[in-house]
Design an enzyme around this catalytic site. Structure first.
Site, PDB file in Angstrom:
ATOM      1  N   GLU A  44       3.817   0.771  -4.531  1.00  6.02           N
ATOM      2  CA  GLU A  44       3.313   2.012  -3.926  1.00  6.02           C
ATOM      3  C   GLU A  44       4.443   2.949  -3.496  1.00  6.02           C
ATOM      4  O   GLU A  44       4.504   3.401  -2.342  1.00  6.02           O
ATOM      5  CB  GLU A  44       2.403   1.684  -2.739  1.00  6.02           C
ATOM      6  N   GLU A  86      -4.187  -3.658  -7.600  1.00  8.70           N
ATOM      7  CA  GLU A  86      -4.836  -3.797  -6.291  1.00  8.70           C
ATOM      8  C   GLU A  86      -6.166  -3.067  -6.342  1.00  8.70           C
ATOM      9  O   GLU A  86      -6.245  -1.932  -6.814  1.00  8.70           O
ATOM     10  CB  GLU A  86      -4.007  -3.189  -5.155  1.00  8.70           C
TER      11      GLU A  86
HETATM   12  P1  P53 Z   1      -4.609  -2.759   4.127  1.00  7.63           P
HETATM   13  C1  P53 Z   1      -2.295   2.537   2.773  1.00  7.63           C
HETATM   14  C2  P53 Z   1      -3.054   3.218   1.836  1.00  7.63           C
HETATM   15  C3  P53 Z   1      -3.305   2.635   0.616  1.00  7.63           C
HETATM   16  C4  P53 Z   1      -2.788   1.397   0.310  1.00  7.63           C
HETATM   17  O1  P53 Z   1      -4.265  -2.105   2.718  1.00  7.63           O
HETATM   18  C5  P53 Z   1      -2.016   0.733   1.224  1.00  7.63           C
HETATM   19  C6  P53 Z   1      -1.780   1.296   2.454  1.00  7.63           C
HETATM   20  C7  P53 Z   1      -0.977   0.557   3.440  1.00  7.63           C
HETATM   21  O2  P53 Z   1      -1.670   0.404   4.608  1.00  7.63           O
HETATM   22  O3  P53 Z   1      -1.417  -0.432   0.957  1.00  7.63           O
HETATM   23  C8  P53 Z   1      -1.736  -1.252  -0.115  1.00  7.63           C
HETATM   24  O4  P53 Z   1      -3.913  -4.071   4.166  1.00  7.63           O
HETATM   25  C9  P53 Z   1      -0.600  -2.219  -0.174  1.00  7.63           C
HETATM   26  C10 P53 Z   1      -0.955  -3.577   0.349  1.00  7.63           C
HETATM   27  C11 P53 Z   1      -2.065  -3.472   1.370  1.00  7.63           C
HETATM   28  C12 P53 Z   1      -3.297  -2.930   0.671  1.00  7.63           C
HETATM   29  O5  P53 Z   1      -3.028  -1.688   0.083  1.00  7.63           O
HETATM   30  O6  P53 Z   1      -4.088  -1.787   5.118  1.00  7.63           O
HETATM   31  O7  P53 Z   1       0.089  -2.287  -1.376  1.00  7.63           O
HETATM   32  O8  P53 Z   1       0.219  -4.181   0.842  1.00  7.63           O
HETATM   33  O9  P53 Z   1      -2.334  -4.655   2.032  1.00  7.63           O
HETATM   34  C13 P53 Z   1      -4.527  -2.818   1.548  1.00  7.63           C
HETATM   35  O10 P53 Z   1      -6.092  -2.917   4.159  1.00  7.63           O
END
Ligand code: P53
Length: 495
Positions: free
Chosen positions: A208, A393
């Protein structure tokens, strides 16, 4: 037209070391910026505990990714571990001691691919400064993990940088703000490519890259646009050189870039909102434009001028970036957002929240659920680059309520995945998108990056642990485990 997913489609699951691995002080690992971050919640930002030059212990907010108003770390301050504070990364959900059990579960699930990240300071405790020797125990740990994957026919997909900078590099070189960090990163890449050349075929350089900011995510003291984009430039050069090194050491390997690309819609047909949404989207696409095509796009000069940013390039940087584009574009997709000229600041983040979309439901954390947006994004990206894509993801963070045996009936999660996979399938069969695979986020429950919470769960496997780190860490399959197993076994036919 393709009828279904390709035979070799990489069905998988995704994790990251700072949220999954734990063992932060085990096996000779050095500290990383992620080790100083406390837990938080939707209302309370996570904090970074620091020691000022005069010895005072204090905290600064770790604002969400992409927040331009991030607090700065004062000159001379360093990350500090307060014995009385709970830091979610230290133990995380302890993959460090559970990897055999977890990978056996992934084998049972039928995963073809498992995404994990390498904790850089496990390989080089100081980040790989000149003359530093790699940490054999750290190298051995991942080798054991990859060998375990091999037993079950699971291809590792390895992220080289996921939200953690060796603390030493943050303190001495201002993290990615300093040019020297490029060389350190490449020393780490050289070690891991060489060591794992027979075990790992799929690599991702920087997770990211578009949302990274400040100390927590890039090891920089400041988060101004100038520092941010200069650091990103260093990442572009580092990424390109890592691509080159990877191809030299592992000729069969594929190495990709990774961008947060949850999609953006204009709020309505007002031309300013439609063009505004396109231009706002460029704030995220600039990253894949550079890494996939090999050059800064035509709109970049205006972007930088508007933000008062001047990128300092060294001779040869542009040639390096041009000569070594990514083999594939991997991305995260969680939700869609609505763009509206009056409410969204022009930041460099993908997927910042705008107005609520009246057509979509939201998760408990306010993320709009939008399966069609996934097909939209896949089409947008494939039309733009015509190179393989990889969804690394996707998923739904929820509060899961286990019964007395720890079993969770997560029909909502099954619905989320069923709907997203159905749209992904249309992108592959009807739109002809070349898609390498799909690794849902947090295939096992792990710590949330955004809030540090444990109760925001994504997994097919439940982990018994709460927001303060209490619990047995016992792993229990959820209802969605058997569902996803069937999806993989039928190569996406039986949803
Ligand atoms: P969590 C922000 C916006 C989009 C993706 O997020 C993001 C974030 C970070 O907060 O992160 C990605 O755990 C990232 C992962 C993360 C996942 O999305 O806040 O690559 O490390 O855990 C989900 O729900």
């Amino acid at each position: 037209m393709k009828k279904t997913f390709p035979e070799n489609f990489l069905w998988g699951g995704a994790t990251a070391a700072n949220q999954y691995e734990g063992g932060y002080n085990k096996g000779g690992r050095g500290l990383a910026t992620s080790d100083f971050i406390t837990n938080g919640s939707t209302d309370h930002p996570r904090k970074i505990t620091i020691k000022l030059k005069d010895g005072t212990i204090t905290t600064v907010n770790r604002r969400p990714t992409g927040d331009p108003k991030i607090d700065n770390i004062p000159e001379g301050a360093s990350g500090y571990i307060d014995e009385n504070v709970y830091y979610p990364s230290h133990k995380a959900v302890d993959f460090y001691h559970h990897y055999k059990e977890d990978i056996a579960l992934y084998g049972e699930l039928g995963l073809k691919c498992f995404r994990l990240s390498i904790s850089w300071s496990r390989i080089f405790p100081k980040g790989g400064i000149e003359g530093e020797q790699p940490n054999e125990e750290g190298l051995k740990f991942y080798e054991d993990v990859f060998r375990e994957c091999k037993k079950y026919g699971i291809e590792p997909l390895v992220t080289l940088y996921h939200f953690e900078t060796p603390a030493y590099l943050a303190e001495h070189f201002n993290g990615w703000g300093g040019r020297e960090t490029i060389n350190c990163f490449l020393r780490m890449c050289n070690e891991v490519f060489t060591r794992y050349k027979d075990l790992v075929k799929y690599w991702i350089t920087i997770n990211e890259i578009n949302v990274l900011n400040g100390y927590a995510f890039m090891g920089t003291r400041e988060a101004t646009a100038q520092v941010r984009y200069q650091a990103k430039h260093h990442m572009f050069v580092a990424s390109a050189l890592a691509n080159k090194l990877c191809h030299e050491i592992i000729p069969v390997a594929k190495i990709g870039c990774m961008v947060a690309l949850s999609c953006i819609y204009p709020k309505d047909c007002k031309p300013e909102n439609v063009f505004g949404a396109l231009d706002y989207r460029r704030g995220a696409l600039i990253y894949s434009d550079i890494m996939m095509r090999g050059y800064y796009p035509s709109y970049a000069d205006r972007f930088f001028e508007e933000m008062g940013v001047t990128i300092n390039m060294e001779p040869g940087d542009e040639e390096i970036i041009r000569a070594n584009p990514s083999d594939f574009l991997s991305f995260s997709y969680y939700r869609s957002s609505v763009y509206h000229t009056e409410i969204i600041q022009n930041t460099d983040t993908g997927g910042q929240m705008g107005d609520a979309n009246p057509f979509l439901e939201k998760t408990e954390w306010g993320w709009a659920i939008d399966p069609v947006g996934l097909r939209y994004t896949l089409s947008e990206l494939y039309d733009r680059y015509q190179k393989p894509l990889f969804i690394v993801e996707n998923g739904m963070g929820t509060i899961d309520k286990p019964d007395e045996n720890g079993y969770v009936e997560d029909d909502y999660r099954i619905r989320y995945f069923r709907d997203h996979i159905a749209e992904m399938k249309k992108a592959v069969t009807l739109d002809g998108v070349d898609l390498m695979g799909y690794t849902p986020w947090g295939c096992i429950d792990l710590v949330s990056a955004g809030t540090g919470e444990m109760k925001k769960r994504y997994g097919f496997i439940y982990v018994d642990m709460d927001d303060e780190g209490n619990g047995t860490l016992k792993r229990t399959k959820k209802k969605s485990f058997d569902w996803y197993k069937k999806v993989i076994a039928t190569n996406g036919e039986d949803l």
